[in-house]
Design an enzyme around this catalytic site. Structure first.
Site, PDB file in Angstrom:
ATOM      1  N   HIS A 167      26.613 -10.768 -15.854  1.00  0.00           N
ATOM      2  CA  HIS A 167      27.406 -11.213 -16.999  1.00  0.00           C
ATOM      3  C   HIS A 167      27.076 -10.356 -18.230  1.00  0.00           C
ATOM      4  O   HIS A 167      27.984  -9.884 -18.923  1.00  0.00           O
ATOM      5  CB  HIS A 167      27.114 -12.693 -17.274  1.00  0.00           C
ATOM      6  CG  HIS A 167      27.708 -13.202 -18.545  1.00  0.00           C
ATOM      7  ND1 HIS A 167      28.919 -13.866 -18.574  1.00  0.00           N
ATOM      8  CD2 HIS A 167      27.286 -13.133 -19.827  1.00  0.00           C
ATOM      9  CE1 HIS A 167      29.199 -14.186 -19.830  1.00  0.00           C
ATOM     10  NE2 HIS A 167      28.219 -13.755 -20.612  1.00  0.00           N
ATOM     11  N   GLU A 168      25.785 -10.137 -18.474  1.00  0.00           N
ATOM     12  CA  GLU A 168      25.386  -9.324 -19.639  1.00  0.00           C
ATOM     13  C   GLU A 168      25.920  -7.894 -19.508  1.00  0.00           C
ATOM     14  O   GLU A 168      26.400  -7.313 -20.476  1.00  0.00           O
ATOM     15  CB  GLU A 168      23.856  -9.301 -19.789  1.00  0.00           C
ATOM     16  CG  GLU A 168      23.228 -10.657 -20.095  1.00  0.00           C
ATOM     17  CD  GLU A 168      23.853 -11.325 -21.314  1.00  0.00           C
ATOM     18  OE1 GLU A 168      24.135 -10.620 -22.299  1.00  0.00           O
ATOM     19  OE2 GLU A 168      24.075 -12.554 -21.264  1.00  0.00           O
TER      20      GLU A 168
ATOM     21  N   GLU B 186      33.812 -13.869 -23.154  1.00  0.00           N
ATOM     22  CA  GLU B 186      32.826 -14.436 -22.219  1.00  0.00           C
ATOM     23  C   GLU B 186      33.427 -14.583 -20.820  1.00  0.00           C
ATOM     24  O   GLU B 186      32.751 -14.349 -19.815  1.00  0.00           O
ATOM     25  CB  GLU B 186      32.312 -15.783 -22.722  1.00  0.00           C
ATOM     26  CG  GLU B 186      31.499 -15.707 -24.008  1.00  0.00           C
ATOM     27  CD  GLU B 186      30.252 -14.839 -23.884  1.00  0.00           C
ATOM     28  OE1 GLU B 186      29.747 -14.659 -22.761  1.00  0.00           O
ATOM     29  OE2 GLU B 186      29.799 -14.318 -24.925  1.00  0.00           O
TER      30      GLU B 186
ATOM     31  N   ASP C 204      32.191 -12.911 -17.342  1.00  0.00           N
ATOM     32  CA  ASP C 204      31.999 -13.686 -16.105  1.00  0.00           C
ATOM     33  C   ASP C 204      32.723 -13.018 -14.938  1.00  0.00           C
ATOM     34  O   ASP C 204      32.187 -12.900 -13.832  1.00  0.00           O
ATOM     35  CB  ASP C 204      32.539 -15.116 -16.275  1.00  0.00           C
ATOM     36  CG  ASP C 204      31.525 -16.039 -16.948  1.00  0.00           C
ATOM     37  OD1 ASP C 204      30.356 -15.644 -17.073  1.00  0.00           O
ATOM     38  OD2 ASP C 204      31.915 -17.161 -17.333  1.00  0.00           O
TER      39      ASP C 204
HETATM   40 ZN   LIG Z   1      28.031 -13.578 -22.684  1.00  0.00          ZN
END
Ligand SMILES: [Zn+2]
Length: 415
Positions: free
Chosen positions: A275-276, A353, A357
């Site tokens: 995710h990062e 975000e 994902d």
């Molecule tokens: Zn994030």
């Protein structure tokens, strides 16, 4: 209508809206349809734990908000702020920067000591009650003192620089300040892990072994060169988990909380890092910096304009734009703008975000670990699983746990 009166109306709306949002957040979304969906992944006890944790301290948080608003109102709409500046002026004579410094220190101290009991209640008492915190009272005092000192140090530098620019460049400041703030932002992102992180945390390079190898393989797959991977000892403070990237270009560093490594399987840690990395792959950091700089430009123009108009009415006690006593007025205007644009920035953040994902799913090709991570994170942090829609729209920077799980469920990857 006088601008002063418009400001008072907007300010009153802001107070009402803040209280209303707190009430809806307290309630949450109690629809049975959502409840059923959550029960596919969580137990009744998990749902209740999230409700209990989010509701704890409800009335105290209302008192904290009301106190904040009262203080802001008193500083902006009464002569309190200009009196304070005049008081210091008399004490030290004509030294403008000394007055700025003294005004800022007293403002900072008032704010710090008023918020201290709330910070103790929410950051220490409740965190212990829900078994998050491992801090002794002394640890907490040390932690708070460090934050106080760092805030005072950087706050003073920023205040003096801003006061210098405003006083000496009465026309150009609107262009100079956004550029300075961009430079300061870039500098802190580089210096933060080198200077600030070590003040609060013990950390060291990750142990050689399979987790490190998996992280290296993951970053190679995403074409990201990583200079160093560190493990931060969060367990000395709390059980909360986290992971983040810092740095620019060729010098990226990964920071993993030891709590994350302890509580999760290696695959789950990789999912979090995926995710990062997703944020990096999609250049979210650059996007946010460009957007932030444009925003600062617009805010500066707006602040300059509103200040001039309100000052001309002579109904709000204002000195010069560069006077330290103008600070609370500018904060109030910024906070009003903030409330208006909040749903847009939160909405944008949720889009980014979600993109991160999706990238995590593509990179790791492991939706099972993704879902397990989400479940574990929500349980460990006692997340509210049924937040109210209004709270999501106005305050959530991330999709809800259930939305993130459902995204992974609908992902048509190879497994
Ligand atoms: Zn994030």
């Amino acid at each position: 209508m006088k601008l002063r009166n418009i400001l008072i109306v907007l300010f009153s709306f802001q107070i009402l809206f803040t209280l209303l949002l707190k009430y809806f957040s307290y309630q949450g979304d109690l629809s049975s349809e959502l409840h059923e969906k959550i029960l596919k992944y969580f137990t009744e006890a998990d749902i209740q734990a999230g409700i209990d944790y989010s509701r704890r301290g409800f009335f105290v948080s209302i008192i904290a908000s009301l106190l904040d608003f009262t203080l802001a109102g008193a500083f902006v709409f009464t002569p309190l702020s200009s009196r304070l500046e005049e008081f210091f002026q008399k004490k030290v004579g004509g030294n403008f920067y000394l007055v700025v410094f003294l005004y800022f220190i007293s403002f900072y101290l008032i704010e710090f000591f008023i918020s201290l009991p709330f910070s103790y209640y929410f950051g220490f008492v409740i965190e212990h009650e829900f078994q998050f915190s491992n801090m002794t009272f002394l640890d907490w005092v040390i932690f708070k003192s460090k934050s106080f000192g760092i805030g005072l140090f950087f706050g003073t530098i920023i205040m003096l620089v801003v006061a210098f620019v405003l006083k000496n460049l009465p026309r150009a400041w609107k262009y100079i300040l956004p550029i300075l703030s961009l430079g300061f932002g870039l500098l802190t992102s580089v210096l933060f892990p080198i200077i600030i992180t070590p003040i609060f945390y013990d950390f060291g390079p990750i142990e050689e072994g399979s987790l490190k190898n998996k992280i290296v393989a993951l970053s190679e797959k995403a074409n990201i060169r990583i200079e160093n991977i560190y493990v931060i000892k969060e367990s000395q403070y709390s059980g909360h988990t986290n992971a983040y990237f810092t740095g620019w270009g060729e010098s990226k560093k990964i920071f993993l909380y030891d709590t994350l490594i302890k509580n999760h399987t290696e695959e789950e840690v990789i999912s979090v890092l995926g995710h990062e990395i997703g944020h990096w792959v999609h250049n979210h950091q650059t996007f946010e910096i460009v957007l932030g700089t444009i925003q600062t430009f617009l805010f500066c123009f707006l602040l300059g304009y509103v200040f001039q108009k309100v000052k001309a009415e002579e109904l709000v006690p204002l000195k010069e734009f560069y006077s330290p006593s103008t600070l609370p007025f500018l904060f109030l205007i910024l906070s009003l703008i903030g409330t208006v644009i909040e749903p847009f920035s939160a909405g944008l953040s949720r889009i980014l975000e979600t993109q991160a994902d999706q990238e995590a799913l593509i990179l790791t090709n492991d939706k099972k670990s993704f879902i397990n991570t989400e479940i574990k994170l929500a349980k460990d942090n006692k997340s509210r699983l049924n937040p109210h829609k209004l709270e999501i729209i106005f305050e959530h920077s991330h999709p809800t746990t259930l939305e993130r799980i459902e995204l992974a469920e609908s992902w048509k990857g190879p497994n």
